[in-house]
Design an enzyme around this catalytic site. Sequence first.
Site, PDB file in Angstrom:
ATOM      1  N   GLU A 424      21.068  32.393 -12.424  1.00 19.38           N
ATOM      2  CA  GLU A 424      21.874  31.301 -11.854  1.00 19.38           C
ATOM      3  C   GLU A 424      23.075  30.992 -12.741  1.00 19.38           C
ATOM      4  O   GLU A 424      23.326  29.830 -13.105  1.00 19.38           O
ATOM      5  CB  GLU A 424      21.010  30.060 -11.622  1.00 19.38           C
ATOM      6  CG  GLU A 424      19.894  30.323 -10.643  1.00 19.38           C
ATOM      7  CD  GLU A 424      19.135  29.075 -10.195  1.00 19.38           C
ATOM      8  OE1 GLU A 424      19.406  27.981 -10.722  1.00 19.38           O
ATOM      9  OE2 GLU A 424      18.289  29.203  -9.293  1.00 19.38           O
ATOM     10  N   GLU A 501      13.824  34.594  -7.385  1.00 18.91           N
ATOM     11  CA  GLU A 501      13.112  33.345  -7.696  1.00 18.91           C
ATOM     12  C   GLU A 501      12.921  32.587  -6.400  1.00 18.91           C
ATOM     13  O   GLU A 501      13.839  32.508  -5.577  1.00 18.91           O
ATOM     14  CB  GLU A 501      13.932  32.524  -8.697  1.00 18.91           C
ATOM     15  CG  GLU A 501      13.183  31.347  -9.253  1.00 18.91           C
ATOM     16  CD  GLU A 501      14.008  30.596 -10.298  1.00 18.91           C
ATOM     17  OE1 GLU A 501      14.619  31.240 -11.176  1.00 18.91           O
ATOM     18  OE2 GLU A 501      14.049  29.371 -10.210  1.00 18.91           O
TER      19      GLU A 501
END
Length: 807
Positions: A424, A501
């Site tokens: 991220e 994820e």
Amino acid sequence: MKKIKTLLVLGFIIIITYSCNQHQEKVRITKDFTLDWQFSLGDHPEAVRDSINSDDWRKLNLPHDWSIEGEFSEFNPAKPEGGALPTGIGWYRKEFTLNEAWENKVITIVFDGVYRNSEVWVNGNYLGKRPYGYSSFKYDISRFVKYAGQKNVIAVKVDNSEQPNSRWYTGSGIYRNVWLSVTNKAFVNYWGTFVNTPEITQNRATVSFKATVNNTFESQKKLKIITRILNDKLEEVTKGEEEVVIASGKSKDVKFSLVVDKPKLWNVDHPYLYSVETLVYSNNKLIDNYTTPLGIRSFEFNAQKGFIFNGKSTKIKGVCLHHDLGALGSAINKEAIKRRLVSLKRMGANAIRTAHNPPSPELLQLCDSIGFFVQDELFDVWKKKKVKEDYHNNFEEWHVQDLKDWIVRDRNHPSVFMWSIGNEIREQFDSTGIEITQELTKLVKELDTSRPVTSALTENEPQKNFIYQSGALDVLGFNYKHEAYEDLPNRFKNAKFISSESVSGLATRGHYDFPKDSTQFWPPAHNQPFNGNEDFTVSAYDNIAAYWGATHEDTWKTVKKLPFIAGMFVWTGADYLGEPIPYPYPARSSYFGILDLAGFPKDVYYMYQSEWGNEDVLHLFPHWNWKEGDTIPVWAYYNHADKVELFLNGKSLGVKSKVGDELHVSWDVPYAAGELKAISYKGATKVKETSVKTAGLATSIKLDASKSTIQPNQKDMVFIEVTIQDKNGIMVPDANNHIVFEVTGGADIAGVDNGYQASLEPFQANHRNAYNGKCLLIIKSNGKEEAVHITASSPELSSESITIKSN
Ligand code: GAL
């Protein structure tokens, strides 16, 4: 005559043994350097000097994490997001003497990981600094060390005072192993080999192998390098030989292409391990030996079919794990990692993502031998920060070194199947992401082209995602937003996908609320405050998730049905310290785990086991201690059967089957004390039966040890599960009795826990409250070759003792 024959046979055996031993002779020494250190909290610049008075320094063995020993406070600078434990500066020292015979050798000290900003001195000489707490690093200390029985001193400063520097608990200190490597002056570099298997058929595998050999002798050396592939019984299957001449002070890459006939493949179900032994000879004398793990396997990602492993379509059923080990903090211990991995393996998981940093070498060794695919991840940030003092401060100066050390350390593990250059990362949202992604990917490919490079992305609009636009990634990892997965191939043409994820579901083990809504998200819509429970618990019905995530069931259903998604990594396999979403302090550890912080499974473990695992599963919950007249939602996860019948006190409450893609069945049951029983059937055949029973008053303690013996090596651990039960041996589901432990003999207490996310009790203590019927005691060998006697007692319960033998 008979005598002569016997002598001949004996002679033959001796010759054979001798020639085998010649090969097995080890000249390289890799010494565990973790015992007998001293430690002092605070800044001690004087500690670099040879002689200081360190009598009041604490004696300890590494790995060590001082944060986990501290007291919780919301005012600790790491904040509850970082685990609410103290950080700061600490110093380590160790005095040591070296074997006289090593005087002309190369002595290297290897640190598997120090959190963070380590600086190292040997005999007052500064060796260097290493900011990133997850990198492994080494120093050649040959020219600084003394012999002839003289004392050497190593001093290590660890500075974890700049806070906050992480979004999760990091721990502080020399929290991984330390090694002393002793070699001759011509040697294979530490992390200096690279093995891979470019071509595999049923009949043969080509093994390509490279060793970087150094010559630090004062003259040029002619060396013979023999590389042998050994099977799992250490028998030679093939070998190659090369001669090289290396100038003084230079190194050379020596390459081999070897063939293994009828190779046994490594896969997660049968993790068959070969090894490669590199032998270095000078004038026919063995001067170095180096072992590299080898698993023969092939895989590819496919834009339509997902992940293909050893020629077979395979779903990646993975979990993300942070590096802390609950009550042990981040101080690594192989037995503790193994306990967690074995539990996840039994659940049916086949993959681990090392969120969001390089793991300990031991985790990778265990994944190689137990059978897990590993997505090995490097960073959580690049240049743009997530928290004030995180790695963005170090990125510019250190990212190249950290990346190179990561790849060369990990690239020989068969378990490692993907490199993730970041999680991220903020740069995905602006054009600077293009260049950095290209640079990092290029650096990886210079050291390994056999594995794809990925990054865990959140932005799933191609024109807005600059990491994607770099064109450098081999596989796109997407975090969350599973509703969009179906459309990904339309948005990202010909791309390969993995759900890097997902989920972020929340639960407290053994806690159940009965909401009307089926699913709730945190935080609630329209920025309303979160009206959680007063005791900081979250219901365990898989119906609460962070708003960016989804329930376990919804996510898995999506991944299961889309073949082009290679698989998923659940956030997370186990609760971890820090990030206590959805609550403020005193909540101080996460609620995301499938296992709680103490390693006890939450109910959703069995959903995965029913879908991913091999065992017959029938799991019924909640517990059966409620108020008469309440209506209780009863759920069952099952597999290998087509229906489940539920009985309350012998009376059938009906048969249910999963319909469509459902992953559980449920009943609303008016509560009556007694026994709730479920039976699963395939056709008319009973598959499994299970029940939950109403518990009476707590009367006794049950102790279940993870094994019956302990090795007296100052490292081995045994995990003792403590259950509070009634007079009939039924766990009391809300028992929170205070348990006091007495441990004598060959082990000491290493930690205690109960999995409750808002407990402020210390992890390093001889007592613990049970939580929802259970707590955990961890003991660690203290080196004495003695049995360990453990007694658990509590004022209102009959106490219980067990003995663990020394072996
Ligand atoms: C993700 C992040 C993880 C963790 C998780 C919590 O976005 O990658 O590190 O913070 O959220 O839900």
